[in-house]
Design an enzyme around this catalytic site. Structure first.
Site, short mmCIF file in Angstrom:
data_model
loop_
_atom_site.label_atom_id
_atom_site.label_comp_id
_atom_site.label_asym_id
_atom_site.label_seq_id
_atom_site.Cartn_x
_atom_site.Cartn_y
_atom_site.Cartn_z
CG MET A 1 2.68 1.86 3.76
SD MET A 1 3.26 2.69 2.27
CE MET A 1 3.41 4.37 2.87
CB THR B 1 -0.85 0.01 1.30
OG1 THR B 1 -1.61 -1.20 1.33
CG2 THR B 1 -1.74 1.19 1.39
CB VAL B 2 1.36 4.21 -1.79
CG1 VAL B 2 2.40 3.35 -2.49
CG2 VAL B 2 0.18 4.49 -2.69
#
Length: 531
Positions: A430, A349-350
């Site tokens: 994240m 994830t970012v």
């Protein structure tokens, strides 16, 4: 917030102090957002530019086929946007008969991607610059290339080993038959063309036009059922936020289908413990947090799903203060325990954050879920597709059981903290199941223990895994690990690149003078920038 000069943890970074800030996991994305602010754009404009750039320069964590969520303070009011997509209409439970779990890779893990719609929806309601301007940095890096950074290079190599046989992956992400290495230049003209089409059509090309047709055609060619109709039916939802207080602070999260509610539940339980009497790195502080997270996760996995399908147990039931107080009573200061779900009803994830001098603050997250997502890339487009369908369960009758048009359980969550009714901090951590746990750790370190945002980011992290198993970073002192083991926790030490790791945090906190302080995680390649 106490701004330190001496570093008590591993990083020597100082928080970045400015009136306009962007903090992301990649320097090029942070600077893309900063350039937009310098052009007169606002924090939403900057967030969109950074998010688009991240799809190009950090393809290991997100892409044009991601999902996205956002919490933002517009200067007067807090807003929550759920951009996640639903399962294809053809995804009945019967389709997955014979499977023990949902497929984790390939076309049968792909739900409708929502990130592009999230950009467009934010830009239309709160942006000040047009989409071609906001996407120009991303288009430039896709067309002309960018130099691969160290953390991304390592993740890219690992992803290529796992996904080289997925449809379209190698031809897009393995030029010359391998993953590009740190220091090498990578270009993706196909992605540049897709981004240009998205910019010129305000996203319609992705959901109704030529890109939608290519996505659906690629699905059919591989026996999948994601269709043009599924893409055209997608709509982001202004969903508001859910919240829990801790002393003067209130943590806000996106409501289910995400795991943000687990952070709220854990924080609500910790209100009823002795954590205020303990220092941030005391083993007992970690023990109490771990036990609260265990209790929250037991309920999370039993009850949380697409909110339209959660009855009879609702979000309100899970956040009921009396229920959280009762759950907190199960926390023993003397020993680690295994906890099952409670009875809240009687009977991946970012991440990026941006803030501007007008007071607007944006907390934004988008993700392909697990490194490059499904591994599927639509030929000729550079569109890598998420594997969010893996978030469903196949347990009959479970609220999160797979079903047509239903949203899967999501791990990605943006966080936002209010204090005494005013915006205080936009932040995220994240990293799959680390996220809700990371939110609790960041809130307590900054608000209860008065650490500045960079110090809080630098501090050693822990992650509850399952049962009594807790993973810790190697920077957590052996004496602390030994005391946790003595309480009954099964402690493992993980290196930063193992499994889901310990996440990547980006934080922006508003100062009393109207400016901001930003922290960026040294576990990633990113940075905080401002003026």
């Amino acid at each position: 917030m106490h701004l330190r000069h001496d570093s008590i943890y591993s990083s020597r970074r100082s928080p970045v102090l400015a009136d306009n800030l962007v903090s992301t996991s990649h320097p090029l994305a942070a600077q893309a957002g900063l350039a937009i602010l310098a052009k007169g754009g606002n924090a939403v404009d900057a967030a969109i530019a950074a998010a688009a750039t991240l799809t190009v320069v950090e393809p290991t964590g997100n892409g044009l086929g991601s999902d996205g969520f956002c919490i933002l303070w517009d200067g007067k009011e807090l807003h929550g946007l759920d951009g996640s997509g639903a399962a294809p209409a053809g995804w009945t439970p019967d389709r997955f008969a014979g499977h023990k779990t949902m497929p984790f890779r390939g076309w049968e893990s792909v739900t409708v991607p929502g990130a592009i719609s999230t950009w467009v929806t934010l830009a239309e309601r709160f942006g000040t610059l047009d989409l071609p301007t906001l996407l120009a940095p991303a288009i430039g890096y896709a067309e002309n290339g960018f130099i691969v950074s160290p953390v991304i290079g390592a993740l890219w190599e690992r992803g290529a080993e796992l996904l080289s046989d997925q449809p379209g992956f190698a031809e897009t992400f393995m030029p010359n038959g391998r993953a590009p290495r740190a220091g090498e230049r990578f270009r993706c003209p196909d992605m540049a063309r897709s981004l240009s089409m998205i910019a010129e059509t305000a996203g319609r090309a992705f959901y109704e036009g030529p890109l939608a047709e290519k996505i659906a055609a690629h699905a059919r060619a591989h026996g999948a059922v994601l269709s043009e109709a599924d893409l055209a039916a997608h709509r982001p939802e202004w969903c508001g936020t859910i919240s829990t207080g801790f002393d003067e602070s209130t943590l806000h999260e996106i409501p289910p289908n995400g795991q943000g509610i687990a952070a709220l539940m854990a924080l609500g339980m910790l209100e009823h413990t002795a954590i205020r009497e303990i220092g941030p790195d005391d083993p007992m502080a970690l023990h109490l947090q771990i036990e609260a997270i265990k209790l929250a996760f037991a309920d999370l996995h039993a009850y949380v799903a697409d909110r339209k399908y959660m009855a009879p147990t609702t979000t309100e039931d899970l956040l009921n203060p009396a229920y959280l107080k009762a759950r907190a009573a199960h926390i023993s200061p003397d020993k680690a325990q295994e906890h099952g779900p409670g009875a809240p009803r009687d009977g991946g994830t970012v991440y990026l954050t941006a803030a501007d001098s007008s007071g607007m603050m944006v907390s934004f997250i988008q993700s392909n879920y697990s490194g490059f997502g499904s591994g599927v890339v639509v030929p000729g487009t550079g569109i890598s597709l998420q594997n969010r369908g893996a978030g469903f369960t196949l347990t009959p009758g479970h609220p999160n059981e797979v079903g047509p048009g239903k949203k899967p359980f999501h791990t990605i969550i943006p966080g936002f903290l209010m204090k005494n009714g005013q915006p205080k901090m936009s932040f995220g951590v994240m990293g799959g199941p680390m996220q809700a746990q990371g939110h609790v750790q960041m809130v307590l370190r900054t608000q209860l223990w008065d650490q500045d945002v960079q110090t809080a980011v630098d501090a050693p992290r822990w992650r509850f895994v399952d049962g009594q198993h807790v993973a810790c970073e190697e920077t957590l002192p052996p004496s602390v690990r030994d005391k946790l083991s003595g309480l009954g926790h099964t402690i493992s030490v993980e290196t930063p690149d193992s499994a889901f790791g310990f996440g990547g945090a980006q934080l922006i906190e508003r100062l009393d003078n109207g400016g901001y302080a930003a922290g960026s995680d040294p576990r990633k390649d990113g940075q905080a920038v401002g003026f």
